[in-house]
Design a protein around this motif. Structure first.
Motif, PDB file in Angstrom:
ATOM      1  N   TRP A  23      64.192  58.697  91.919  1.00 58.57           N
ATOM      2  CA  TRP A  23      63.479  58.442  90.651  1.00 58.57           C
ATOM      3  C   TRP A  23      63.892  59.460  89.596  1.00 58.57           C
ATOM      4  CZ3 TRP A  23      60.134  61.273  87.598  1.00 58.57           C
ATOM      5  CH2 TRP A  23      59.490  60.563  86.579  1.00 58.57           C
ATOM      6  N   PHE A  24      63.873  60.752  89.969  1.00 58.34           N
ATOM      7  CA  PHE A  24      64.225  61.799  89.010  1.00 58.34           C
ATOM      8  C   PHE A  24      65.682  61.662  88.556  1.00 58.34           C
ATOM      9  CE2 PHE A  24      65.995  66.023  88.158  1.00 58.34           C
ATOM     10  CZ  PHE A  24      65.172  66.422  87.096  1.00 58.34           C
ATOM     11  N   SER A  25      66.580  61.334  89.488  1.00 55.10           N
ATOM     12  CA  SER A  25      67.994  61.199  89.137  1.00 55.10           C
ATOM     13  C   SER A  25      68.213  60.049  88.168  1.00 55.10           C
ATOM     14  CB  SER A  25      68.822  60.977  90.407  1.00 55.10           C
ATOM     15  OG  SER A  25      68.673  62.064  91.293  1.00 55.10           O
ATOM     16  N   ASN A  26      67.551  58.927  88.423  1.00 56.92           N
ATOM     17  CA  ASN A  26      67.692  57.791  87.508  1.00 56.92           C
ATOM     18  C   ASN A  26      67.133  58.119  86.128  1.00 56.92           C
ATOM     19  OD1 ASN A  26      69.012  55.560  88.826  1.00 56.92           O
ATOM     20  ND2 ASN A  26      67.284  55.489  90.239  1.00 56.92           N
ATOM     21  N   GLN A  27      66.009  58.802  86.115  1.00 56.69           N
ATOM     22  CA  GLN A  27      65.437  59.195  84.825  1.00 56.69           C
ATOM     23  C   GLN A  27      66.386  60.129  84.071  1.00 56.69           C
ATOM     24  OE1 GLN A  27      62.470  58.156  83.351  1.00 56.69           O
ATOM     25  NE2 GLN A  27      62.529  56.663  85.015  1.00 56.69           N
ATOM     26  N   ARG A  46      78.777  52.473  80.817  1.00 59.47           N
ATOM     27  CA  ARG A  46      79.924  52.452  81.739  1.00 59.47           C
ATOM     28  C   ARG A  46      79.988  53.720  82.563  1.00 59.47           C
ATOM     29  NH1 ARG A  46      82.445  50.149  77.210  1.00 59.47           N
ATOM     30  NH2 ARG A  46      83.338  52.192  76.637  1.00 59.47           N
ATOM     31  N   ARG A  47      79.770  54.870  81.920  1.00 61.66           N
ATOM     32  CA  ARG A  47      79.801  56.132  82.654  1.00 61.66           C
ATOM     33  C   ARG A  47      78.682  56.200  83.691  1.00 61.66           C
ATOM     34  NH1 ARG A  47      80.916  60.675  77.913  1.00 61.66           N
ATOM     35  NH2 ARG A  47      83.148  60.196  77.576  1.00 61.66           N
ATOM     36  N   ALA A  48      77.515  55.752  83.288  1.00 65.42           N
ATOM     37  CA  ALA A  48      76.376  55.781  84.212  1.00 65.42           C
ATOM     38  C   ALA A  48      76.646  54.911  85.432  1.00 65.42           C
ATOM     39  CB  ALA A  48      75.106  55.315  83.505  1.00 65.42           C
ATOM     40  N   GLU A  49      77.224  53.721  85.209  1.00 62.49           N
ATOM     41  CA  GLU A  49      77.490  52.818  86.325  1.00 62.49           C
ATOM     42  C   GLU A  49      78.611  53.338  87.226  1.00 62.49           C
ATOM     43  OE1 GLU A  49      75.559  50.311  87.141  1.00 62.49           O
ATOM     44  OE2 GLU A  49      74.373  51.013  85.444  1.00 62.49           O
ATOM     45  N   MET A  50      79.513  54.143  86.661  1.00 60.33           N
ATOM     46  CA  MET A  50      80.568  54.736  87.479  1.00 60.33           C
ATOM     47  C   MET A  50      80.032  55.860  88.372  1.00 60.33           C
ATOM     48  SD  MET A  50      83.759  54.988  84.771  1.00 60.33           S
ATOM     49  CE  MET A  50      84.654  56.059  85.892  1.00 60.33           C
ATOM     50  N   ILE A  51      79.094  56.623  87.850  1.00 59.37           N
ATOM     51  CA  ILE A  51      78.596  57.798  88.571  1.00 59.37           C
ATOM     52  C   ILE A  51      77.406  57.462  89.469  1.00 59.37           C
ATOM     53  CG2 ILE A  51      77.656  60.138  88.276  1.00 59.37           C
ATOM     54  CD1 ILE A  51      79.128  60.296  85.629  1.00 59.37           C
ATOM     55  N   ARG A  52      76.620  56.437  89.110  1.00 61.12           N
ATOM     56  CA  ARG A  52      75.381  56.129  89.837  1.00 61.12           C
ATOM     57  C   ARG A  52      75.598  55.889  91.334  1.00 61.12           C
ATOM     58  NH1 ARG A  52      70.900  54.881  87.115  1.00 61.12           N
ATOM     59  NH2 ARG A  52      72.130  54.039  85.386  1.00 61.12           N
ATOM     60  N   PRO A  53      76.650  55.143  91.752  1.00 58.39           N
ATOM     61  CA  PRO A  53      76.843  54.970  93.208  1.00 58.39           C
ATOM     62  C   PRO A  53      76.976  56.284  93.956  1.00 58.39           C
ATOM     63  CG  PRO A  53      78.213  53.419  91.995  1.00 58.39           C
ATOM     64  CD  PRO A  53      77.632  54.350  90.990  1.00 58.39           C
ATOM     65  N   TRP A  54      77.661  57.270  93.346  1.00 55.60           N
ATOM     66  CA  TRP A  54      77.803  58.580  93.989  1.00 55.60           C
ATOM     67  C   TRP A  54      76.471  59.311  94.054  1.00 55.60           C
ATOM     68  CZ3 TRP A  54      82.032  59.302  96.607  1.00 55.60           C
ATOM     69  CH2 TRP A  54      83.192  58.610  96.217  1.00 55.60           C
TER      70      TRP A  54
END
Length: 332
Positions: A23-27, A46-54
């Motif tokens: 939750w905190f990371s997504n926020q 685009r950057r968020a979607e690239m890094i979010r899986p990691w």
């Protein structure tokens, strides 16, 4: 603290920590680092979607690194040092010492014997059980009984079988089933676990008894997945039950048989509990994991013990890699 309360707290804290982390990371991503607003909205998304899986993979990668990769590196380093010299680097001296010990070669020989007998016997009995239990009315009950040993720990199974092999002097009532049967046949009671080389096979029986249920479940599912058309065509062509089984069914589940075989092989390479609980490696029953345990926790020789651990890892790794490659091939 009571163990039950400790377990509940561990679950609550662990689960709460995971939920809080995500939750905190997504926020942090969506509100601070890469907000979905302003002139750079497209680039941020685009950057968020690239890094979010990691972000989601990080806890697993961290845990694997901490509890798998680091111990391997640390063990390898310990295998190159000498405790008696204050942890001084000694190169391959520990490996050379290990190779000079008769107990190490006894462990290697016994491990190879286990590798030949246990996977083959467990897979064969499991395949036979899977085939036969599907042909009887009480097959589900039989499957439950065969699978039941899988629910027992290796130490628990060892205690059960140690009672089966139990010895009492001549003139006393034999509580061990094997000796009771042997005396009934007219023989004298035997200390079965001290008779070489047969004691190794008696230890293998315990693991075969446990792993047969696993093999039966996996191979049974594979057998039920065979198209009925191929079996019916074989029957029409005049094939007998043995020909249907060995020439029609077995070839179609060959890949599953190999997976079961290699999975049991991995268990065999790491076998420890059964030998420790039943013979402690005495009477020429030593195996690599028990040899490693003796060196690390009894002789406190971390160099040779770590070297033995590296040997076990080297034996297990090729099979693990092959299993991963084979699994990926099957998914294509």
């Amino acid at each position: 603290m009571h163990p039950a309360l400790q377990a509940v707290l561990t679950i609550v804290i662990g689960l709460g920590g995971c939920i809080g982390y995500f939750w905190f990371s997504n926020q942090l991503f969506d509100k601070v680092l890469f907000p979905a607003r302003g002139p750079n909205i497209g680039r941020n998304i685009r950057r968020a979607e690239m890094i979010r899986p990691w972000l989601f993979l990080f806890p697993a990668i961290f845990a694997l690194g901490l509890y798998l990769a680091y111990p391997v590196v640390a063990t390898f380093w310990l295998s190159l040092t000498d405790r008696d010299q204050g942890g001084a680097f000694v190169g391959l001296a520990n490996y050379q010492q290990m190779l000079r010990e008769a107990k190490f070669w006894e462990a290697i020989r016994n491990n190879m014997l286990w590798l030949v007998v246990v996977p083959a016997a467990s897979t064969a009995f499991g395949l036979l059980a899977a085939q036969l239990t599907d042909r009887i009315s009480w097959g589900n009950i039989a499957k439950s009984l065969i699978f039941m040993p899988m629910a027992i720990s290796f130490v628990g199974a060892s205690v059960i079988w140690k009672l089966v092999y139990d010895f009492r002097p001549i003139g006393q009532e034999q509580i061990g089933i094997l000796n009771a049967f042997w005396v009934w046949l007219g023989g004298e009671p035997q200390t079965w676990l001290t008779i070489t080389p047969w004691n190794n096979f008696l230890l293998m029986v315990v693991l075969i008894w446990i792993q047969t249920g696993f093999a039966m479940v996996i191979l049974g599912a594979a057998l039920r997945g065979i198209p009925e058309e191929t079996v019916e065509a074989a029957i029409v062509d005049g094939a007998n039950p043995f020909q249907i089984f060995f020439k029609i069914k077995v070839p179609q589940i060959r890949s599953t048989i190999v997976v079961v075989w290699t999975t049991i092989t991995l268990v065999v390479l790491k076998i420890f509990d059964i030998v420790l609980a039943m013979t402690n490696g005495q009477w020429q029953t030593q195996v690599l994991a028990n040899y490693m345990y003796d060196k690390l926790f009894r002789a406190f020789d971390w160099g040779v013990g770590s070297a033995a651990a590296m040997v076990i890892m080297l034996l297990v790794s090729p099979i693990l890699v092959w299993n991963v490659i084979n699994a990926r091939r099957e998914m294509r």
